[in-house]
Structures are given as C-alpha cells and as structure tokens.
Design a protein around this motif. Structure first.
Motif, mmCIF file in Angstrom:
data_model
loop_
_atom_site.group_PDB
_atom_site.id
_atom_site.type_symbol
_atom_site.label_atom_id
_atom_site.label_comp_id
_atom_site.label_asym_id
_atom_site.label_seq_id
_atom_site.Cartn_x
_atom_site.Cartn_y
_atom_site.Cartn_z
ATOM 1 N N ASN A 283 1.246 -1.396 0.240
ATOM 2 C CA ASN A 283 -0.100 0.169 -0.009
ATOM 3 C C ASN A 283 1.273 1.052 -0.112
ATOM 4 N N PRO A 284 1.774 1.673 -1.364
ATOM 5 C CA PRO A 284 2.852 2.786 -1.467
ATOM 6 C C PRO A 284 1.701 3.867 -1.452
ATOM 7 N N ASP A 285 0.453 3.756 -1.711
ATOM 8 C CA ASP A 285 0.145 5.179 -1.767
ATOM 9 C C ASP A 285 -0.604 5.755 -0.807
ATOM 10 N N LEU A 286 -1.034 4.510 0.490
ATOM 11 C CA LEU A 286 -1.326 5.211 1.863
ATOM 12 C C LEU A 286 0.009 5.836 2.502
ATOM 13 N N VAL A 287 1.172 5.599 2.606
ATOM 14 C CA VAL A 287 2.216 5.826 2.488
ATOM 15 C C VAL A 287 2.560 7.398 2.184
#
Length: 328
Positions: A283-287
């Motif tokens: 979940n890099p978008d959340l990072v």
C-alpha cells in the motif's frame, strides 16, 4: 561480580503503583482491545543483514493531502468508515490510556489522529476517535499485524530498519529516538550506559531492536525478556531486574511513573532509532498520504505542539526530522 542492591524500599513503592499503572494503560476490565500475548520463547531479532542504503528513505507525497486521499488504500479505509491502527497501550507519553477519561493519549496517538483527520476531513476534530479502531498490540506483533491485514497502520514507536523494509513499508521519520538504559535509583551513579551493566539483570521486550542491541552491547549482563516495557517496569519494581533498556521516549515515560526508576543524567544513546509509521508493503499510496500529513504537521505546528506537550518536559527541545524521499 557486582553485588545486586536490595529493593525493599523501591519494591514496596513499585508494588503499590503496579495495579494503578496497569489500570491506567488499558489492561483493566474496561472495554479496550486486549494486548496480544508475546511469544512464549524469547524472540531476539538477529542483527541486520540487509543494506538498503538509507532506511529512512520513503515514498515522496507527490501531491497534497486532499489529492492523495484518492489513493486505492485510502479509499478502502474511507469506504469502511474506520481507520484501524496498531498501538501501544502501555507506553506513557507515547501511547497509553488515560485512567479518568478512558481515552488513548500520547505523542504516537496524536500522529494517528492527524492521519485520521486527513482521511475523514468532514469529521469534527473532537469526534475523530469515532473513526479510529485502536488495536493494542505488542512490539513483537507489529509486523505480523500489518502483513495479515489486521491493521492499516502501526504507530507504536516503530524503528525503521532495512530488514523491516523487506517485510513492510514505512513513512518518513517522524521522530529520531535512541536507545538508553534506565536503572534503579541505587545504581544511578554507577551506570552510564551498556558498558556498565556487567552482572546486572536487564529487561527488554521480545521482538524489538532494543533486545537485539542490548545483547550485542552488554554481553556480560543477564538479559531478561518481557512482553512489553510495562512488564519490564513491574519486574524492576519487584526486584527481578536492576535495569531496563529501550528508546529514550519509552524510558522517559517509565521514569515519570516511578521515582525509583532513573535514566542516568547525561547518558548518551547507543543506537539510532528513527520512528516511522508502519504500513503494508502493498500500500505505497497510503504511505504517500501519511507522508503528506507529516509534511503538513511541520508547517501548521501540529508536530511541535504534540512534542511540546508529551515529550519536551522529559527530553528537552527537538524539531521534526527532515524527510528523506526517493523510494520507488
């Protein structure tokens, strides 16, 4: 071998407050999620074998908080209506439960609420906890909780390391901590760091970098493990150990609760512990959203206000670490 000091005075004081300490940290009969048990066998993480360059390098926000709210992971949380976060309930000043109000509070909890406000911008600040599910986890369960999908984030004094990047993802650093030693007051003039722990019993929680570091730095000490730092404090109060090791933030919280638990003045940290918010590697978008929130907290004073409330009285002045980006 150093003679171990008696603990009669300190033990009596410690036993008197142990019940109050645990009740204040969410381990009483109030309806709070229970901390999950530590492993039955001591879990000493091996020394790092990975070299990822700078482990604090994270994903650049590449947009405002409002723009990054459209990421896949963030949309899933918004649709669910709740942000699920793994926290500590026994780390006074970082993450613990107020015994009067019943609310979780501390520096880490303020970070959780800042992210939740970004995901649920229409929710009043006073009601933001209605959009958060707090899951109390042990230090050893931080990575499994993320890998299994039981939590969206872990905000639990979580040090960023190369090895951990092999399993999960991290935000940029939101606090730069360091490992130190706390001792019973009788030893405050004798111990300045791990080199002075020979012959002493030293407690560290299972599954932590603190445990790995102390095994390497104090090979003549007797290492005792526990599920968390609260259990270490109870062991110290009961005379089962003479010292506790952990991050300066955690030890400051323990010392603030027990006058016989002392962090020697002028002690130098013997490790670097950059705190990041843990996120699933998928979940890099959340990072990126979390990093945008941290950037915003720098400019609007949120980080500074939280630090000054919780940690500055014990640790002195500090500034929010500069982010390091460039991870693809």
């Amino acid at each position: 071998m150093r003679t171990r000091p008696t603990r009669s005075r300190a033990a009596l004081a410690g036993l008197a407050l142990a019940g109050a300490l645990l009740a204040g940290c969410g381990y009483d009969a109030t309806p709070v999620p229970n901390a999950e048990s530590a492993s039955e066998e001591p879990s000493v993480p091996p020394p790092s074998t990975q070299d990822c360059g700078d482990p604090t390098r994270s994903y650049a926000p590449e947009g405002t908080v409002a723009q990054l709210r459209d990421g896949r992971g963030t949309r899933a949380i918004e649709s669910r209506g709740r942000l699920v976060v793994g926290i500590s309930a026994d780390s006074y000043l970082l993450g613990s439960r107020d015994p009067i109000s019943g609310d979780f509070e501390g520096f880490d909890i303020d970070m959780v609420r800042a992210v939740a406000r970004a995901i649920f911008p229409q929710t009043d600040a006073e009601a933001i906890d209605d959009k958060i599910t707090y899951r109390v986890i042990t230090a050893a369960d931080r990575i499994p909780a993320l890998e299994s999908g039981r939590v969206d984030l872990v905000v639990r004094n979580f040090s960023i390391t190369c090895d951990r990047w092999e399993q999960i993802a991290f935000s940029a650093t939101y606090y730069e901590s360091g490992q130190q030693v706390l001792v019973i007051s009788d030893l405050a003039q004798e111990v300045d760091g791990p080199e002075d722990l020979a012959g002493l019993r030293v407690c560290a929680p299972d599954g932590t970098t603190s445990l790995t570091n102390i095994v390497e730095a104090a090979d003549d000490a007797e290492i005792v493990t526990a599920a968390n730092h609260t259990d270490c404090l109870v062991k110290l109060q009961n005379g089962e150990v003479e010292a506790i090791t952990g991050d300066d933030t955690v030890l400051a919280g323990l010392s603030a609760q027990d006058p016989y638990a002392v962090v020697p003045t002028g002690q130098e940290s013997f490790s670097r512990e950059p705190y990041g918010i843990g996120v699933s590697a998928d979940n890099p978008d959340l990072v990126r959203l979390v990093n945008a929130v941290l950037e915003q907290s720098r400019t609007d004073g949120t980080w500074e206000a939280s630090y000054n409330q919780w940690l500055r009285p014990e640790l002195g002045p500090a500034t929010q670490p500069q982010p390091v980006y460039g991870r693809e």
